[in-house]
Design a protein around this motif. Structure first.
Motif, PDB file in Angstrom:
ATOM      1  N   VAL A  15      20.967  12.065  15.815  1.00  0.00           N
ATOM      2  CA  VAL A  15      20.834  13.070  14.755  1.00  0.00           C
ATOM      3  C   VAL A  15      20.136  12.452  13.548  1.00  0.00           C
ATOM      4  O   VAL A  15      19.254  13.078  12.931  1.00  0.00           O
ATOM      5  CB  VAL A  15      22.210  13.652  14.367  1.00  0.00           C
ATOM      6  N   LEU A  27      23.445  21.687  10.017  1.00  0.00           N
ATOM      7  CA  LEU A  27      24.194  21.791  11.266  1.00  0.00           C
ATOM      8  C   LEU A  27      25.075  23.032  11.239  1.00  0.00           C
ATOM      9  O   LEU A  27      25.755  23.299  10.246  1.00  0.00           O
ATOM     10  CB  LEU A  27      25.062  20.549  11.484  1.00  0.00           C
ATOM     11  N   GLY A  36      21.114  22.243  15.133  1.00  0.00           N
ATOM     12  CA  GLY A  36      20.560  21.596  13.941  1.00  0.00           C
ATOM     13  C   GLY A  36      19.217  22.198  13.606  1.00  0.00           C
ATOM     14  O   GLY A  36      18.348  22.302  14.475  1.00  0.00           O
ATOM     15  N   ALA A  60      28.298  16.012  13.179  1.00  0.00           N
ATOM     16  CA  ALA A  60      27.845  15.261  14.352  1.00  0.00           C
ATOM     17  C   ALA A  60      28.979  14.441  14.959  1.00  0.00           C
ATOM     18  O   ALA A  60      29.169  14.424  16.182  1.00  0.00           O
ATOM     19  CB  ALA A  60      26.677  14.355  13.970  1.00  0.00           C
TER      20      ALA A  60
END
Length: 201
Positions: A15, A27, A36, A60
């Motif tokens: 990410v 996100l 995302g 994440a």
């Protein structure tokens, strides 16, 4: 749409790299996965392995920690040249069987000899699939997620066995060469990875 498999241990770095390439990414939890959306219009959609639905926070780290292997699950890889079957408990392989079968290749002969050859080849393939189904019925759990790969018609032929009807096939499909132990080990690892589709602006 093509996908990439990202191991959970590498997800946060993945990410970060996406953000470095495309700009800050927002996100959001969307349709049971994590999405995302970057400043430049690029976006990704990530899903948990084993068809698991995600409904946690849009972070994440939290998403990666939700990727947990089931208590029991199976792997079935079949091609004309062989098969691999494995039953797993969490991340540990509890039992497995790998088998190679000789199925003749194609012939250039024509006429009746070609037809005889094709019948013999079909019989050899059917015997190979029957053997794979016997081992699958013995080794795989009676229910739960099943990860598959190899050759689509070969896997379908094995899964037609009624003894395997309690299993639920989960994606993604794993396109693999003739199954050997290294191939099986790779699929076991890939099956536990996050499935990510990326669209670059």
């Amino acid at each position: 749409m093509p996908h990439v498999l990202v191991p959970t241990a590498r997800w946060e770095r993945w990410v970060d790299n996406f953000v470095a390439r495309h700009g800050e990414a927002r996100l959001v939890v969307d349709d049971g996965g994590l999405r995302g959306e970057a400043e430049d219009g690029s976006h990704f959609s990530a899903r948990l392995p084993f068809a698991t639905t995600y409904d946690g926070p849009a972070e994440a780290a939290a998403f990666a920690s939700a990727a947990v292997a089931p208590g029991e699950w199976g792997v079935l890889l079949v091609r004309k040249g062989g098969f691999a079957v494995a039953r797993l408990r969490g991340t540990e392989m509890a039992e497995h069987k790998i088998g190679q079968r000789h199925v003749q290749g194609r012939t250039k002969a024509g006429g009746q000899s070609q037809q005889r050859f094709a019948r013999r080849r079909d019989n050899q393939a059917r015997q190979a699939y029957d053997a794979a189904a016997d081992h699958a019925a013995r080794i795989l759990p009676s229910s739960g997620p099943l990860v598959t790969g190899g050759d689509h018609p070969a896997v379908e032929a094995v899964l037609a066995d009624p003894r395997l009807s309690g299993l639920t096939v989960v994606g993604p499909w794993h396109a693999v060469p003739d199954p050997r132990r290294a191939v099986l080990d790779a699929v076991v690892g890939d099956a536990q990875a996050l499935v990510v589709e990326v669209t670059n602006a």
